[in-house]
Scaffold this motif. Sequence first.
Motif, PDB file in Angstrom:
ATOM      1  N   LEU A  54       0.827  -1.210   0.000  1.00  0.00           N
ATOM      2  CA  LEU A  54       0.000   0.000   0.000  1.00  0.00           C
ATOM      3  C   LEU A  54       0.858   1.254   0.000  1.00  0.00           C
ATOM      4  O   LEU A  54       0.572   2.221  -0.711  1.00  0.00           O
ATOM      5  N   GLN A  55       1.928   1.242   0.780  1.00  0.00           N
ATOM      6  CA  GLN A  55       2.824   2.399   0.819  1.00  0.00           C
ATOM      7  C   GLN A  55       3.460   2.626  -0.554  1.00  0.00           C
ATOM      8  O   GLN A  55       3.576   3.757  -1.017  1.00  0.00           O
ATOM      9  N   GLN A  56       3.835   1.539  -1.206  1.00  0.00           N
ATOM     10  CA  GLN A  56       4.502   1.637  -2.505  1.00  0.00           C
ATOM     11  C   GLN A  56       3.613   2.305  -3.557  1.00  0.00           C
ATOM     12  O   GLN A  56       4.105   3.021  -4.433  1.00  0.00           O
ATOM     13  N   ILE A  57       2.293   2.096  -3.470  1.00  0.00           N
ATOM     14  CA  ILE A  57       1.406   2.731  -4.451  1.00  0.00           C
ATOM     15  C   ILE A  57       0.890   4.094  -3.984  1.00  0.00           C
ATOM     16  O   ILE A  57       0.073   4.707  -4.651  1.00  0.00           O
ATOM     17  N   GLY A  58       1.382   4.553  -2.812  1.00  0.00           N
ATOM     18  CA  GLY A  58       1.077   5.913  -2.373  1.00  0.00           C
ATOM     19  C   GLY A  58      -0.085   6.073  -1.413  1.00  0.00           C
ATOM     20  O   GLY A  58      -0.538   7.194  -1.189  1.00  0.00           O
ATOM     21  N   VAL A  59      -0.564   4.982  -0.811  1.00  0.00           N
ATOM     22  CA  VAL A  59      -1.669   5.086   0.144  1.00  0.00           C
ATOM     23  C   VAL A  59      -1.184   5.801   1.406  1.00  0.00           C
ATOM     24  O   VAL A  59      -0.131   5.465   1.953  1.00  0.00           O
ATOM     25  N   GLU A  60      -1.971   6.783   1.856  1.00  0.00           N
ATOM     26  CA  GLU A  60      -1.639   7.555   3.052  1.00  0.00           C
ATOM     27  C   GLU A  60      -2.598   7.301   4.203  1.00  0.00           C
ATOM     28  O   GLU A  60      -2.266   7.565   5.358  1.00  0.00           O
ATOM     29  N   VAL A  61      -3.819   6.802   3.900  1.00  0.00           N
ATOM     30  CA  VAL A  61      -4.838   6.598   4.922  1.00  0.00           C
ATOM     31  C   VAL A  61      -5.540   5.267   4.677  1.00  0.00           C
ATOM     32  O   VAL A  61      -5.878   4.949   3.532  1.00  0.00           O
ATOM     33  N   MET A  62      -5.780   4.511   5.764  1.00  0.00           N
ATOM     34  CA  MET A  62      -6.554   3.272   5.718  1.00  0.00           C
ATOM     35  C   MET A  62      -7.833   3.510   6.521  1.00  0.00           C
ATOM     36  O   MET A  62      -7.778   3.830   7.710  1.00  0.00           O
ATOM     37  N   LEU A  63      -8.977   3.398   5.863  1.00  0.00           N
ATOM     38  CA  LEU A  63     -10.277   3.501   6.522  1.00  0.00           C
ATOM     39  C   LEU A  63     -10.768   2.079   6.750  1.00  0.00           C
ATOM     40  O   LEU A  63     -11.141   1.394   5.799  1.00  0.00           O
ATOM     41  N   ALA A  64     -10.742   1.616   7.992  1.00  0.00           N
ATOM     42  CA  ALA A  64     -10.997   0.208   8.297  1.00  0.00           C
ATOM     43  C   ALA A  64     -12.118   0.041   9.310  1.00  0.00           C
ATOM     44  O   ALA A  64     -12.491   0.991   9.999  1.00  0.00           O
ATOM     45  N   GLY A  65     -12.600  -1.191   9.396  1.00  0.00           N
ATOM     46  CA  GLY A  65     -13.558  -1.540  10.444  1.00  0.00           C
ATOM     47  C   GLY A  65     -12.802  -1.652  11.748  1.00  0.00           C
ATOM     48  O   GLY A  65     -12.629  -0.692  12.480  1.00  0.00           O
ATOM     49  N   SER A  66     -12.302  -2.835  12.014  1.00  0.00           N
ATOM     50  CA  SER A  66     -11.451  -3.015  13.185  1.00  0.00           C
ATOM     51  C   SER A  66     -10.204  -3.765  12.759  1.00  0.00           C
ATOM     52  O   SER A  66     -10.175  -4.399  11.717  1.00  0.00           O
ATOM     53  N   MET A  67      -9.166  -3.640  13.569  1.00  0.00           N
ATOM     54  CA  MET A  67      -7.931  -4.382  13.300  1.00  0.00           C
ATOM     55  C   MET A  67      -7.142  -4.468  14.585  1.00  0.00           C
ATOM     56  O   MET A  67      -7.293  -3.631  15.479  1.00  0.00           O
ATOM     57  N   GLY A  68      -6.313  -5.479  14.670  1.00  0.00           N
ATOM     58  CA  GLY A  68      -5.465  -5.653  15.837  1.00  0.00           C
ATOM     59  C   GLY A  68      -4.369  -4.610  15.887  1.00  0.00           C
ATOM     60  O   GLY A  68      -4.065  -3.944  14.897  1.00  0.00           O
ATOM     61  N   ASP A  69      -3.749  -4.510  17.040  1.00  0.00           N
ATOM     62  CA  ASP A  69      -2.695  -3.529  17.231  1.00  0.00           C
ATOM     63  C   ASP A  69      -1.475  -3.812  16.356  1.00  0.00           C
ATOM     64  O   ASP A  69      -0.788  -2.895  15.936  1.00  0.00           O
ATOM     65  N   GLY A  70      -1.202  -5.098  16.084  1.00  0.00           N
ATOM     66  CA  GLY A  70      -0.058  -5.439  15.239  1.00  0.00           C
ATOM     67  C   GLY A  70      -0.217  -4.906  13.832  1.00  0.00           C
ATOM     68  O   GLY A  70       0.715  -4.335  13.260  1.00  0.00           O
ATOM     69  N   ALA A  71      -1.402  -5.082  13.256  1.00  0.00           N
ATOM     70  CA  ALA A  71      -1.664  -4.583  11.906  1.00  0.00           C
ATOM     71  C   ALA A  71      -1.640  -3.061  11.879  1.00  0.00           C
ATOM     72  O   ALA A  71      -1.068  -2.454  10.968  1.00  0.00           O
ATOM     73  N   ARG A  72      -2.242  -2.439  12.886  1.00  0.00           N
ATOM     74  CA  ARG A  72      -2.252  -0.976  12.954  1.00  0.00           C
ATOM     75  C   ARG A  72      -0.824  -0.440  13.037  1.00  0.00           C
ATOM     76  O   ARG A  72      -0.447   0.489  12.311  1.00  0.00           O
ATOM     77  N   ALA A  73      -0.007  -1.046  13.893  1.00  0.00           N
ATOM     78  CA  ALA A  73       1.381  -0.600  14.045  1.00  0.00           C
ATOM     79  C   ALA A  73       2.168  -0.793  12.747  1.00  0.00           C
ATOM     80  O   ALA A  73       2.990   0.055  12.376  1.00  0.00           O
ATOM     81  N   LYS A  74       1.919  -1.890  12.049  1.00  0.00           N
ATOM     82  CA  LYS A  74       2.623  -2.158  10.784  1.00  0.00           C
ATOM     83  C   LYS A  74       2.259  -1.101   9.742  1.00  0.00           C
ATOM     84  O   LYS A  74       3.121  -0.578   9.046  1.00  0.00           O
ATOM     85  N   LEU A  75       0.965  -0.774   9.629  1.00  0.00           N
ATOM     86  CA  LEU A  75       0.541   0.257   8.680  1.00  0.00           C
ATOM     87  C   LEU A  75       1.153   1.610   9.040  1.00  0.00           C
ATOM     88  O   LEU A  75       1.670   2.320   8.175  1.00  0.00           O
ATOM     89  N   GLU A  76       1.098   1.956  10.323  1.00  0.00           N
ATOM     90  CA  GLU A  76       1.637   3.247  10.747  1.00  0.00           C
ATOM     91  C   GLU A  76       3.150   3.312  10.539  1.00  0.00           C
ATOM     92  O   GLU A  76       3.685   4.372  10.224  1.00  0.00           O
TER      93      GLU A  76
END
Length: 121
Positions: A54-76
């Motif tokens: 996602l970062q490689q294609i230029g995504v800056e924001v993820m609008l999600a339902g819910s996600m674990g802290d590991g996934a959130r930390a990885k995206l951030e």
Amino acid sequence: MKLAVPTRDGHVDDHFGHCDHYTIYTIEDKKILSRETLPSPQGCGCKSGIAADLQQIGVEVMLAGSMGDGARAKLEAHNIKVIRGCKGDIDAVVNGYLLGFILDSGEGCSAHGEGHECPGH
């Protein structure tokens, strides 16, 4: 700017790492210019490599339902801002975000008690 939404049947998929695909929106002047899809690698969102894709294609924001802290930390860690607690039609969610109506709920996977967090979290 680009936004990503975990998607299933035109709605925000409540389980980030198990969505059917990601809908990628290109935004300019708070308007949707285009929409494309990116297949989901399936599996745990924090271990799938999707954050780097996602970062490689230029995504800056993820609008999600819910996600674990590991996934959130990885995206951030890949400079993608995470907004949790999104529900409903993906176009309506994106437009609501652009109008300033959608804020992060802080809701993680364990908050709804279905035990879908990745092993080891």
